[in-house]
Design an enzyme around this catalytic site. Sequence first.
Site, short mmCIF file in Angstrom:
data_model
loop_
_atom_site.label_atom_id
_atom_site.label_comp_id
_atom_site.label_asym_id
_atom_site.label_seq_id
_atom_site.Cartn_x
_atom_site.Cartn_y
_atom_site.Cartn_z
N ASP A 11 48.85 55.65 74.96
CA ASP A 11 48.04 54.43 75.02
C ASP A 11 48.18 53.75 73.66
OD1 ASP A 11 46.08 52.52 74.83
OD2 ASP A 11 44.50 53.73 75.75
N TYR B 251 39.79 56.62 73.83
CA TYR B 251 39.24 55.59 74.73
C TYR B 251 40.39 54.89 75.41
CZ TYR B 251 36.57 51.42 76.15
OH TYR B 251 35.97 50.41 76.87
N LYS C 74 46.12 43.96 73.01
CA LYS C 74 45.78 43.44 71.69
C LYS C 74 46.91 42.61 71.05
CE LYS C 74 42.32 47.07 70.97
NZ LYS C 74 41.03 46.43 71.16
N1 HOZ Z 1 38.72 48.65 72.24
C1 HOZ Z 1 38.02 48.00 71.23
C2 HOZ Z 1 37.08 48.86 70.51
N2 HOZ Z 1 37.51 50.11 70.16
C3 HOZ Z 1 37.38 46.70 71.54
C4 HOZ Z 1 37.26 46.31 72.94
C5 HOZ Z 1 35.84 46.29 73.38
O1 HOZ Z 1 35.20 45.25 73.23
O2 HOZ Z 1 35.40 47.33 73.88
#
Ligand code: HOZ
Length: 432
Positions: free
Chosen positions: A244, A149, A272
């Site tokens: 990433d 992702y 983050k």
């Molecule tokens: N990227 C995070 C979950 N895998 C949290 C960010 C979101 O709220 O999507």
Amino acid sequence: MVTTTLKTTRSEEIFAAAQKLMPGGVNSPVRAFKSVEGSPIVFDRVKGAYIWDVDGNQYIDYIGTWGPAICGHANPEVLAALKAALEKGTSFGAPCYLENVLAEMVIDAVPSVEMVRFVNSGTEACMAVLRLMRAFTGRDKVIKFEGCYHGHADMFLVKAGSGVATLGLPDSPGVPKSTTANTLNAPYNDLEAVKQLFAENPGEICGVILEPVVGNAGFIAPDAGFLEGLRLITQEAGALLVFDEVMTGFRIAYGGAQAKFGVTPDLTTMGKVIGGGLPVGAYGGRREIMQMVAPAGPMYQAGTLSGNPLAMTAGIKTLELLQRPGTYEQLDRITKKLADGMLQVAQETGHAACGGQISAMFGFFFTAGPVHNYDDAKTADTAKFGRFHRGMLEQGIYLAPSQFEAGFTSLAHTDEDVERTLAAARTVMAGL
Ligand code: HOZ
């Protein structure tokens, strides 16, 4: 179905109202309990390893606001730095010395980064880095991996992980086919598939982007040689390698996965942890590539709140805390105790399970495994996980509400927290 003993009346009232106000009652889909039992818990406050809901229940938290809270929630030193910074204002929309300080810290820590640009989220960082990959190479096609992702920008919403995987969406309406026509997908940990894509698209691929350790399809570690193999393949093809590190940056080692595994990409995205709980993202890399970004170069990317003094302050203080001796040893020790313990409990209670951990990032699947890629992750028993998740909530343990999300620990988690968690897991698994 696990028997409910948890009092969640106020959470339910608030969530019912929220559903009329916001799509699905949330501002990010991963917060909804779409693939676990019950409805989302509404929170009131956080401190250290703990989180309290609006009904007064306390939980040990393994989400850590999805990664940033590596020093524990509401860390007193981060809060004190923020209070002092707040007195000077919240945003300048102009250069601020704190940007230099955080930029230097990131450049010193992360092997690939010679220059950095701060943005406001991981999504923004990944969006910009793809534009930069294309601008630098003059090529449009990009390779990503199934289940990885890279935020919710159009070009990445193909076989994506995180909430997309949790909701079982193959892609998203609203994303034109033309936008994803240049997005090529390969199974994670499969170097042959990557070689084949390069062979089928000679001179057309700008690069490969990946989570060096996957956290958005559950926790999946790279096989030995995978990252090194990607480095070699991209170099031979005149393409860029992009890590990433939004999740892994400053989490699995101070210098991120690239420091941990000794593989240096051309570009890196972050988020983050570097924002210490405030909205921050960043992308950086080799100077000659970064010099393409406006106003140094022609590739445009901008942001009203980028590099704002509050976010910079929280990031600086968080990285200072992480630099203290023994930090990563402690994170690794406590997380290993948790991850190993979960597998032990599963074995003792007769559940097929696999999982692992690297430093303060861990995962656990209800499948015998092993899990090397997204297809393997999808063999996990998500219905069982849904019941497990609810049972753990009842026991005061807050886990990510999806089998396809990694878990996070922090410097605030104690041995006692982990022991309580494992005792809870034993009770819940015995009853599944
Ligand atoms: N990227 C995070 C979950 N895998 C949290 C960010 C979101 O709220 O999507």
